[in-house]
Design a protein around this motif. Structure first.
Motif, PDB file in Angstrom:
ATOM      1  N   ASP A   1      -7.057  65.464  31.331  1.00  0.00           N
ATOM      2  CA  ASP A   1      -7.801  65.882  30.611  1.00  0.00           C
ATOM      3  C   ASP A   1      -8.596  64.049  29.963  1.00  0.00           C
ATOM      4  OD1 ASP A   1      -6.890  68.141  30.011  1.00  0.00           O
ATOM      5  OD2 ASP A   1      -5.619  68.009  28.778  1.00  0.00           O
ATOM      6  N   LEU A   2      -7.607  62.843  30.127  1.00  0.00           N
ATOM      7  CA  LEU A   2      -7.717  61.476  30.151  1.00  0.00           C
ATOM      8  C   LEU A   2      -9.515  61.075  30.776  1.00  0.00           C
ATOM      9  CD1 LEU A   2      -4.092  59.995  30.473  1.00  0.00           C
ATOM     10  CD2 LEU A   2      -5.729  59.861  28.361  1.00  0.00           C
TER      11      LEU A   2
ATOM     12  N   LYS B   1      -3.859  54.551  30.357  1.00  0.00           N
ATOM     13  CA  LYS B   1      -2.824  55.050  29.674  1.00  0.00           C
ATOM     14  C   LYS B   1      -3.000  56.109  31.374  1.00  0.00           C
ATOM     15  CE  LYS B   1      -2.859  56.294  25.079  1.00  0.00           C
ATOM     16  NZ  LYS B   1      -3.867  57.656  24.174  1.00  0.00           N
ATOM     17  N   ALA B   2      -4.772  55.825  32.150  1.00  0.00           N
ATOM     18  CA  ALA B   2      -4.669  56.848  33.182  1.00  0.00           C
ATOM     19  C   ALA B   2      -4.282  55.883  34.240  1.00  0.00           C
ATOM     20  CB  ALA B   2      -5.719  56.911  33.467  1.00  0.00           C
TER      21      ALA B   2
ATOM     22  N   LYS C   1      -0.144  56.956  34.281  1.00  0.00           N
ATOM     23  CA  LYS C   1       0.020  57.997  34.777  1.00  0.00           C
ATOM     24  C   LYS C   1      -0.206  58.951  36.217  1.00  0.00           C
ATOM     25  CE  LYS C   1       0.712  61.022  31.686  1.00  0.00           C
ATOM     26  NZ  LYS C   1       1.994  61.679  31.590  1.00  0.00           N
TER      27      LYS C   1
ATOM     28  N   ASP D   1     -12.344  62.487  29.106  1.00  0.00           N
ATOM     29  CA  ASP D   1     -12.566  62.446  27.551  1.00  0.00           C
ATOM     30  C   ASP D   1     -13.029  60.653  27.763  1.00  0.00           C
ATOM     31  OD1 ASP D   1     -12.276  62.220  24.551  1.00  0.00           O
ATOM     32  OD2 ASP D   1     -10.164  61.540  24.692  1.00  0.00           O
TER      33      ASP D   1
ATOM     34  N   ASN E   1      -8.045  54.427  27.619  1.00  0.00           N
ATOM     35  CA  ASN E   1      -7.988  55.972  28.365  1.00  0.00           C
ATOM     36  C   ASN E   1      -7.884  55.221  29.537  1.00  0.00           C
ATOM     37  OD1 ASN E   1      -7.797  57.731  26.318  1.00  0.00           O
ATOM     38  ND2 ASN E   1      -9.960  58.452  26.911  1.00  0.00           N
TER      39      ASN E   1
ATOM     40  N   GLN F   1      -2.784  66.225  32.254  1.00  0.00           N
ATOM     41  CA  GLN F   1      -2.621  65.222  31.357  1.00  0.00           C
ATOM     42  C   GLN F   1      -4.191  64.335  32.161  1.00  0.00           C
ATOM     43  OE1 GLN F   1       1.214  63.759  30.815  1.00  0.00           O
ATOM     44  NE2 GLN F   1       1.984  65.962  29.818  1.00  0.00           N
TER      45      GLN F   1
END
Length: 148
Positions: A83-84, A106-107, A110, A87, A103, A80
């Motif tokens: 992917d972040l 979120k990254a 994560k 992207d 992003n 995940q």
């Protein structure tokens, strides 16, 4: 005949004034262009410095996943996160900048989860300080009147 000579002298003064004014404008435009370009390079470097660091951590953890008990949860989180990061757009339009901000946020979250799973929180504890140390800080005026 003497009237013509005086008019030419007065016109010459105005001509030189206009020429100097135009040269000053052109020089200021060139300087602002270069300053803007330097600002853009520094901003881009700072923004993607953190992306590069995160990608490096993900690569390291994926290569050494067996050292962490090869949990399925860790693999999912790393995928995940990968992917972040992949992207994130490289252009600088309004929509792209908004997507970058979303992003990265979120990254980062994560990344914290993965660091806790791997018990390597020390790798991200001083991430912001590291980015500032390597990438520097931008000097931006908060007051728009001071910018120009």
């Amino acid at each position: 005949m003497s009237d013509l000579d005086l008019d030419d002298v007065l016109n010459l003064e105005e001509e030189q004034y206009n020429l100097g004014f135009k040269e000053g404008q052109e020089q200021a435009t060139k300087e602002q262009y270069l300053e803007g370009k330097q600002y853009g390079y520094q901003t881009g470097f700072q923004r993607f410095l953190i992306v590069g660091y995160m990608k490096g951590l993900v690569e390291y953890w994926l290569e050494n996943i067996d050292n962490y008990g090869s949990s399925k949860s860790l693999q999912n989180h790393l995928n995940q996160l990968q992917d972040l990061l992949s992207d994130i757009p490289l252009s600088n339009g309004d929509e792209e900048v908004e997507k970058y901000e979303k992003n990265i946020k979120k990254a980062r979250n994560k990344l914290r989860v993965v660091a806790n799973i791997t018990k390597e929180s020390w790798k991200i504890e001083n991430l912001d300080n590291l980015v500032k140390e390597v990438g520097g800080t931008l000097q931006v005026s908060e007051n728009q009147e001071d910018m120009w």
